[in-house]
Design a protein around this motif. Structure first.
Motif, PDB file in Angstrom:
ATOM      1  N   ARG A   1       0.846  -1.200   0.000  1.00 55.03           N
ATOM      2  CA  ARG A   1       0.000   0.000   0.000  1.00 55.03           C
ATOM      3  C   ARG A   1       0.883   1.252   0.000  1.00 55.03           C
ATOM      4  N   CYS A   2       0.517   2.194  -0.840  1.00 54.79           N
ATOM      5  CA  CYS A   2       1.190   3.483  -0.863  1.00 54.79           C
ATOM      6  C   CYS A   2       0.515   4.381   0.175  1.00 54.79           C
ATOM      7  N   SER A   3       1.296   4.878   1.119  1.00 50.84           N
ATOM      8  CA  SER A   3       0.702   5.694   2.184  1.00 50.84           C
ATOM      9  C   SER A   3       0.343   7.104   1.719  1.00 50.84           C
ATOM     10  N   ILE A   4       0.994   7.589   0.670  1.00 52.11           N
ATOM     11  CA  ILE A   4       0.697   8.931   0.163  1.00 52.11           C
ATOM     12  C   ILE A   4      -0.692   8.919  -0.475  1.00 52.11           C
ATOM     13  N   GLY A   5      -1.555   9.787   0.029  1.00 48.09           N
ATOM     14  CA  GLY A   5      -2.914   9.859  -0.483  1.00 48.09           C
ATOM     15  C   GLY A   5      -3.856   8.846   0.157  1.00 48.09           C
ATOM     16  N   PHE A   6      -3.342   7.957   0.995  1.00 49.62           N
ATOM     17  CA  PHE A   6      -4.189   6.954   1.638  1.00 49.62           C
ATOM     18  C   PHE A   6      -4.494   7.323   3.089  1.00 49.62           C
ATOM     19  N   HIS A   7      -3.445   7.603   3.850  1.00 48.19           N
ATOM     20  CA  HIS A   7      -3.609   7.948   5.264  1.00 48.19           C
ATOM     21  C   HIS A   7      -3.865   9.454   5.405  1.00 48.19           C
ATOM     22  N   PRO A   8      -4.662   9.861   6.401  1.00 45.55           N
ATOM     23  CA  PRO A   8      -5.029  11.283   6.538  1.00 45.55           C
ATOM     24  C   PRO A   8      -3.845  12.242   6.647  1.00 45.55           C
ATOM     25  N   LEU A   9      -2.840  11.901   7.436  1.00 40.57           N
ATOM     26  CA  LEU A   9      -1.693  12.796   7.599  1.00 40.57           C
ATOM     27  C   LEU A   9      -0.689  12.673   6.455  1.00 40.57           C
ATOM     28  N   HIS A  10      -0.995  11.780   5.506  1.00 39.43           N
ATOM     29  CA  HIS A  10      -0.195  11.617   4.298  1.00 39.43           C
ATOM     30  C   HIS A  10      -0.990  12.063   3.067  1.00 39.43           C
ATOM     31  N   SER A  11      -2.086  12.766   3.297  1.00 41.98           N
ATOM     32  CA  SER A  11      -2.941  13.222   2.195  1.00 41.98           C
ATOM     33  C   SER A  11      -2.322  14.439   1.514  1.00 41.98           C
ATOM     34  N   TYR A  12      -2.832  14.736   0.340  1.00 38.31           N
ATOM     35  CA  TYR A  12      -2.331  15.898  -0.387  1.00 38.31           C
ATOM     36  C   TYR A  12      -2.694  17.191   0.337  1.00 38.31           C
ATOM     37  N   TYR A  13      -3.823  17.194   1.029  1.00 33.17           N
ATOM     38  CA  TYR A  13      -4.196  18.365   1.835  1.00 33.17           C
ATOM     39  C   TYR A  13      -3.187  18.574   2.966  1.00 33.17           C
ATOM     40  N   ALA A  14      -2.823  17.488   3.626  1.00 32.59           N
ATOM     41  CA  ALA A  14      -1.848  17.585   4.713  1.00 32.59           C
ATOM     42  C   ALA A  14      -0.505  18.091   4.181  1.00 32.59           C
ATOM     43  N   VAL A  15      -0.085  17.576   3.035  1.00 33.01           N
ATOM     44  CA  VAL A  15       1.176  18.033   2.434  1.00 33.01           C
ATOM     45  C   VAL A  15       1.100  19.533   2.150  1.00 33.01           C
ATOM     46  N   GLY A  16      -0.047  20.008   1.709  1.00 32.40           N
ATOM     47  CA  GLY A  16      -0.232  21.447   1.496  1.00 32.40           C
ATOM     48  C   GLY A  16      -0.039  22.244   2.775  1.00 32.40           C
ATOM     49  N   VAL A  17      -0.553  21.727   3.883  1.00 31.30           N
ATOM     50  CA  VAL A  17      -0.355  22.385   5.182  1.00 31.30           C
ATOM     51  C   VAL A  17       1.124  22.384   5.544  1.00 31.30           C
ATOM     52  N   TYR A  18       1.806  21.270   5.274  1.00 36.15           N
ATOM     53  CA  TYR A  18       3.240  21.195   5.600  1.00 36.15           C
ATOM     54  C   TYR A  18       4.035  22.215   4.784  1.00 36.15           C
ATOM     55  N   VAL A  19       3.631  22.434   3.542  1.00 41.38           N
ATOM     56  CA  VAL A  19       4.297  23.448   2.701  1.00 41.38           C
ATOM     57  C   VAL A  19       4.063  24.834   3.290  1.00 41.38           C
ATOM     58  N   ILE A  20       2.844  25.126   3.688  1.00 40.09           N
ATOM     59  CA  ILE A  20       2.530  26.436   4.293  1.00 40.09           C
ATOM     60  C   ILE A  20       3.351  26.639   5.565  1.00 40.09           C
ATOM     61  N   MET A  21       3.565  25.571   6.318  1.00 41.08           N
ATOM     62  CA  MET A  21       4.347  25.668   7.558  1.00 41.08           C
ATOM     63  C   MET A  21       5.779  26.153   7.309  1.00 41.08           C
ATOM     64  N   LEU A  22       6.288  25.928   6.105  1.00 40.82           N
ATOM     65  CA  LEU A  22       7.639  26.388   5.769  1.00 40.82           C
ATOM     66  C   LEU A  22       7.794  27.901   5.921  1.00 40.82           C
ATOM     67  N   PHE A  23       6.698  28.624   5.760  1.00 41.86           N
ATOM     68  CA  PHE A  23       6.739  30.078   5.805  1.00 41.86           C
ATOM     69  C   PHE A  23       6.748  30.638   7.229  1.00 41.86           C
ATOM     70  N   PHE A  24       6.628  29.770   8.210  1.00 44.03           N
ATOM     71  CA  PHE A  24       6.638  30.185   9.609  1.00 44.03           C
ATOM     72  C   PHE A  24       7.923  29.688  10.266  1.00 44.03           C
ATOM     73  N   PRO A  25       8.841  30.605  10.588  1.00 41.46           N
ATOM     74  CA  PRO A  25      10.150  30.199  11.113  1.00 41.46           C
ATOM     75  C   PRO A  25      10.085  29.220  12.290  1.00 41.46           C
ATOM     76  N   LYS A  26       9.131  29.387  13.185  1.00 37.60           N
ATOM     77  CA  LYS A  26       9.041  28.503  14.353  1.00 37.60           C
ATOM     78  C   LYS A  26       8.607  27.083  13.973  1.00 37.60           C
ATOM     79  N   ALA A  27       7.987  26.928  12.819  1.00 34.61           N
ATOM     80  CA  ALA A  27       7.506  25.617  12.378  1.00 34.61           C
ATOM     81  C   ALA A  27       8.361  25.027  11.261  1.00 34.61           C
ATOM     82  N   ARG A  28       9.367  25.751  10.835  1.00 34.74           N
ATOM     83  CA  ARG A  28      10.127  25.357   9.643  1.00 34.74           C
ATOM     84  C   ARG A  28      10.812  24.003   9.776  1.00 34.74           C
ATOM     85  N   ILE A  29      11.447  23.728  10.897  1.00 38.62           N
ATOM     86  CA  ILE A  29      12.146  22.442  11.055  1.00 38.62           C
ATOM     87  C   ILE A  29      11.143  21.298  11.007  1.00 38.62           C
TER      88      ILE A  29
END
Length: 112
Positions: free
Chosen positions: A61-89
């Motif tokens: 099973r491919c976890s990308i797109g299957f599990h909620p925290l591995h969804s494309y929406y979640a990845v979008g949130v992770y990308v947005i987090m890059l713009f916040f220095p405290k959340a960057r790491i």
């Protein structure tokens, strides 16, 4: 060859999950690389969403797109987090985790 790839897949996968974040931490967060490495490894908690699946672990099973925290929406949130220095790491750790899982999906296609 298929047997070699079957053995190599988990070695590569877990090396990317645990060793590569150390390299990323050293390159991008050199002044605090050890702390950054630990934080990035701690982002493995994102795999808790696997507990919602039945079976919990399915090597085909491919976890990308299957599990909620591995969804494309979640990845979008992770990308947005890059713009916040405290959340960057954390964002770098999560995105690299997704990249690692994505490459694992590619292996599934190679070895069936």
């Amino acid at each position: 060859m298929e047997q070699f790839l079957t053995v190599l897949r988990p070695v590569l996968h877990y090396s990317l999950h645990f060793l590569a974040p150390g390299l990323l931490a050293f390159i991008f967060f050199r002044d605090r690389w050890q702390k950054a490495w630990l934080i990035m490894v701690a982002t493995m908690v994102v795999d808790a969403d696997h507990l919602l699946a039945k079976p919990i672990f399915d090597p085909t099973r491919c976890s990308i797109g299957f599990h909620p925290l591995h969804s494309y929406y979640a990845v979008g949130v992770y990308v947005i987090m890059l713009f916040f220095p405290k959340a960057r790491i954390v964002a770098v750790g999560l995105l690299f985790h997704m990249l690692t899982d994505f490459q694992d999906c590619q292996w599934i296609g190679l070895i069936g």
